[in-house]
Design a protein around this motif. Structure first.
Motif, PDB file in Angstrom:
ATOM      1  N   ASN A   1      -3.041  -4.427  -7.850  1.00 50.70           N
ATOM      2  CA  ASN A   1      -2.134  -3.373  -7.712  1.00 50.70           C
ATOM      3  C   ASN A   1      -2.180  -2.308  -9.062  1.00 50.70           C
ATOM      4  N   ASP A   2      -2.427  -2.916 -10.312  1.00 50.71           N
ATOM      5  CA  ASP A   2      -2.393  -2.236 -11.439  1.00 50.71           C
ATOM      6  C   ASP A   2      -3.714  -1.437 -11.514  1.00 50.71           C
ATOM      7  N   MET A   3      -4.804  -1.913 -10.875  1.00 52.14           N
ATOM      8  CA  MET A   3      -6.200  -1.048 -11.052  1.00 52.14           C
ATOM      9  C   MET A   3      -6.331  -0.016  -9.735  1.00 52.14           C
ATOM     10  N   ALA A   4      -5.757  -0.419  -8.563  1.00 46.68           N
ATOM     11  CA  ALA A   4      -6.032   0.406  -7.491  1.00 46.68           C
ATOM     12  C   ALA A   4      -4.880   1.306  -6.850  1.00 46.68           C
ATOM     13  N   ARG A   5      -3.552   0.833  -7.274  1.00 40.57           N
ATOM     14  CA  ARG A   5      -2.481   1.553  -6.960  1.00 40.57           C
ATOM     15  C   ARG A   5      -2.310   1.353  -5.274  1.00 40.57           C
ATOM     16  N   MET A   6      -2.658   0.127  -4.968  1.00 37.48           N
ATOM     17  CA  MET A   6      -2.605  -0.072  -3.421  1.00 37.48           C
ATOM     18  C   MET A   6      -1.343  -0.189  -2.526  1.00 37.48           C
ATOM     19  N   GLY A   7      -0.138  -0.225  -3.538  1.00 40.60           N
ATOM     20  CA  GLY A   7       1.041  -0.226  -3.095  1.00 40.60           C
ATOM     21  C   GLY A   7       1.570  -1.539  -2.506  1.00 40.60           C
ATOM     22  N   LEU A   8       0.707  -2.347  -2.986  1.00 44.88           N
ATOM     23  CA  LEU A   8       1.485  -3.989  -2.317  1.00 44.88           C
ATOM     24  C   LEU A   8       2.568  -4.325  -2.965  1.00 44.88           C
ATOM     25  N   PRO A   9       3.785  -4.737  -2.162  1.00 39.93           N
ATOM     26  CA  PRO A   9       5.161  -4.914  -2.678  1.00 39.93           C
ATOM     27  C   PRO A   9       4.841  -6.011  -4.289  1.00 39.93           C
ATOM     28  N   GLU A  10       5.782  -5.446  -5.232  1.00 41.01           N
ATOM     29  CA  GLU A  10       5.941  -6.351  -6.390  1.00 41.01           C
ATOM     30  C   GLU A  10       6.380  -7.766  -5.974  1.00 41.01           C
ATOM     31  N   SER A  11       7.026  -8.003  -5.093  1.00 39.51           N
ATOM     32  CA  SER A  11       7.805  -9.119  -4.661  1.00 39.51           C
ATOM     33  C   SER A  11       6.659 -10.176  -4.130  1.00 39.51           C
ATOM     34  N   THR A  12       5.586  -9.768  -3.680  1.00 44.92           N
ATOM     35  CA  THR A  12       4.578 -10.447  -2.974  1.00 44.92           C
ATOM     36  C   THR A  12       4.070 -11.586  -4.193  1.00 44.92           C
ATOM     37  N   GLU A  13       4.336 -12.963  -3.741  1.00 43.58           N
ATOM     38  CA  GLU A  13       4.023 -14.091  -4.508  1.00 43.58           C
ATOM     39  C   GLU A  13       2.708 -14.454  -3.928  1.00 43.58           C
ATOM     40  N   ALA A  14       2.159 -14.164  -2.499  1.00 41.91           N
ATOM     41  CA  ALA A  14       0.729 -14.636  -1.971  1.00 41.91           C
ATOM     42  C   ALA A  14       0.542 -13.664  -0.852  1.00 41.91           C
ATOM     43  N   LEU A  15      -0.719 -13.484  -0.787  1.00 39.69           N
ATOM     44  CA  LEU A  15      -1.164 -12.509   0.393  1.00 39.69           C
ATOM     45  C   LEU A  15      -2.260 -13.407   1.145  1.00 39.69           C
TER      46      LEU A  15
ATOM     47  N   ARG B   1     -11.605  -7.513  -1.541  1.00 36.75           N
ATOM     48  CA  ARG B   1     -12.926  -7.354  -2.181  1.00 36.75           C
ATOM     49  C   ARG B   1     -12.686  -6.787  -3.651  1.00 36.75           C
ATOM     50  N   MET B   2     -11.620  -5.955  -3.947  1.00 35.67           N
ATOM     51  CA  MET B   2     -11.279  -5.760  -5.272  1.00 35.67           C
ATOM     52  C   MET B   2     -10.831  -6.699  -6.295  1.00 35.67           C
ATOM     53  N   SER B   3     -10.562  -7.957  -5.719  1.00 33.66           N
ATOM     54  CA  SER B   3      -9.842  -9.029  -6.594  1.00 33.66           C
ATOM     55  C   SER B   3     -10.646  -9.399  -8.027  1.00 33.66           C
ATOM     56  N   LEU B   4     -11.682  -9.588  -7.772  1.00 32.40           N
ATOM     57  CA  LEU B   4     -12.578 -10.007  -9.006  1.00 32.40           C
ATOM     58  C   LEU B   4     -12.445  -8.951 -10.096  1.00 32.40           C
ATOM     59  N   VAL B   5     -13.073  -7.672  -9.526  1.00 32.51           N
ATOM     60  CA  VAL B   5     -13.155  -6.670 -10.459  1.00 32.51           C
ATOM     61  C   VAL B   5     -11.880  -6.249 -11.139  1.00 32.51           C
ATOM     62  N   ALA B   6     -10.526  -6.351 -10.383  1.00 31.96           N
ATOM     63  CA  ALA B   6      -9.243  -6.242 -10.764  1.00 31.96           C
ATOM     64  C   ALA B   6      -9.078  -7.351 -11.836  1.00 31.96           C
TER      65      ALA B   6
END
Length: 471
Positions: A277-291, A337-342
């Protein structure tokens, strides 16, 4: 014993650098032999952190099997260590050079020699890039499943050397399950063929499997016969958000126990979701503990997603979003796919662990990593091939801070210890290399270590092939 022989010859290797190059040039074109220190230094290491690398005496880039044989005969005659390399995308230091060695880069041996739709095999050289092979066989309606995250740059030879995995392993399995046969140049330059081209074959010991994951320590792979599958339909993806990692892991257990066969089942913890979210501003809910991301490439993927979505809701998912088409599926996969870069952007440096546990213990591992993160005051995000129980706890740290680097290394080791305590393994797909030598010994025990060293002695009695790796 093997390492002591190599160490004792270090000074001799330095002295012999000139004669070594002359001997190599006797069977190689000048453009295949690199001696400029600034150039050879660029071949010294792969992408792993905390793994020492030496200075190669020479880098060789052969194009033919005969040239590889010449290199190995020369190395044997002069008692010079050889470090086989692919694209150096590995994460364990398995491709790191040793002082005075020959780096044997196989990237120029990059021909796809054969694709057979009838036999469903491909015959390739080791320098073929994974993605290039996938696209080539796709034109014939075929599919090569192993797909490491670095598939656009990593090579088949490197995949074989480290027994690579990927996102689709939950359904299709890892590299070892697709290697039917190999041509291998041994330490003394002899050429050996293993395995077969047929669908079945049980003649003798399975030496093919022995070489898969051996990290270039037993021989140099110069040709591979790979199994292919019919190309599956396009997959559809579902994303499920959870208020806890425990609930997400419960969903994983329900999906697998229910007999479902997803083509992908990936998990991102809250730290990873926040980093994306911080890197790509994907709009995933901040309350998400796991996706949790699940995909199916069946004839009716929508029905499969509906069934899995119901299981996720039963496990406590706060939101379930199934894709309706390929475009939506691709959008849902972008976060993974963005996880490790983020995560790398959090502090600038990461150590990517590779602990695999039984699926039933996945929740315990993630909870344990959270405790380790708090103990060492570090950001540690977890992304996982959840369907395999293969996790990638990723330690974020400032490499310029010695104290933080020390804590990063200690936390990394503690995660591996936790994985073993939970009945798992120290590596599911990245290999041992330099990074996990100590931990391999702990996992397989003294008798197992003795047997593995005995195998190494049979294939490489002088200890010249990739010394210092594995054990």
């Amino acid at each position: 014993m093997i390492m002591s022989r190599i160490e004792a010859r270090r000074d001799e290797d330095t002295v012999a650098a000139g004669p070594l190059v002359d001997r190599l040039l006797g069977g190689l074109p000048p453009e295949a032999v690199l001696t400029d220190p600034d150039v050879t230094a660029s071949y010294a290491n792969d992408m792993a952190s905390f793994c020492p690398a030496g200075s190669p005496a020479v880098v060789v880039l052969p194009r033919t099997v005969e040239q590889v044989q010449h290199v190995m005969r020369t190395a044997t005659e002069l008692r010079v260590p050889v470090v086989p390399q692919g694209a150096r995308t590995g994460l364990s230091g398995a491709a790191n050079a040793t002082d005075g060695c020959i780096v044997l880069s196989l990237t120029r041996m990059d021909a796809i020699l054969e694709i057979s739709p009838v036999d469903r095999i491909a015959v390739v050289e080791p320098g073929v890039v994974n993605a290039a092979l996938s696209r080539a066989v796709g034109e014939h309606g075929l599919y090569y499943p192993p797909d490491p995250s670095s598939w656009e740059t990593c090579t088949i030879g490197g995949n074989i050397g480290t027994a690579s995995g990927g996102l689709c392993c939950v359904k299709y399995g890892v590299t070892a399950e697709y290697v039917l046969g190999l041509d291998v140049v041994l330490a003394d330059g002899r050429l050996m063929s293993t395995g077969r081209r047929t669908a079945k074959g049980v003649a003798g010991y399975d030496l093919t499997r022995l070489f898969v994951g051996s990290e270039g320590s037993l021989g140099v792979v110069v040709r591979a016969v790979l199994a292919l599958r019919p190309k599956p339909p396009g997959q559809l993806v579902l994303a499920a958000e959870f208020a806890s990692s425990a609930a997400a892991c419960d969903a994983v257990c329900r999906i697998m126990a229910g007999g479902h066969v997803p083509s992908l089942l990936e998990l991102m913890d809250r730290t990873t979701v926040k980093a994306v979210n911080d890197m790509a501003r994907m709009g995933l809910p901040e309350s998400t503990e796991a996706l949790l991301l699940a995909a199916f490439d069946t004839t009716d993927p929508a029905a499969d997603l509906a069934a899995v979505g119901a299981l996720c809701e039963a496990a406590g998912a706060t939101q379930v979003v199934p894709a309706e088409d390929a475009a939506e599926s691709e959008l849902l996969l972008q976060a993974r796919r963005m996880s490790l870069v983020a995560l790398e952007a959090v502090k600038g440096t990461t150590m990517i662990d590779d602990v695999c546990v039984p699926r039933s213990r996945l929740g315990e591992l993630i909870e344990g990593v959270e405790r380790i993160s708090e103990k060492y005051r570090l950001t540690i995000g977890v992304v996982a091939h959840a369907g395999d129980g293969n996790t990638h706890p990723t330690v974020c740290f400032d490499a310029a801070d010695p104290e933080e680097s020390r804590r990063a290394r200690e936390s990394f080791d503690e995660i591996m210890a936790l994985g073993l305590e939970l009945g798992g393994t120290i590596t599911g797909e990245h290999g041992v290399g330099v990074l996990k030598k100590e931990w391999l010994a702990r996992e397989i025990g003294p008798v197992g270590l003795e047997m593995q060293r005995a195998v190494k002695q049979v294939f490489d009695p002088l200890g010249i092939l990739n010394p210092g790796k594995l054990f």
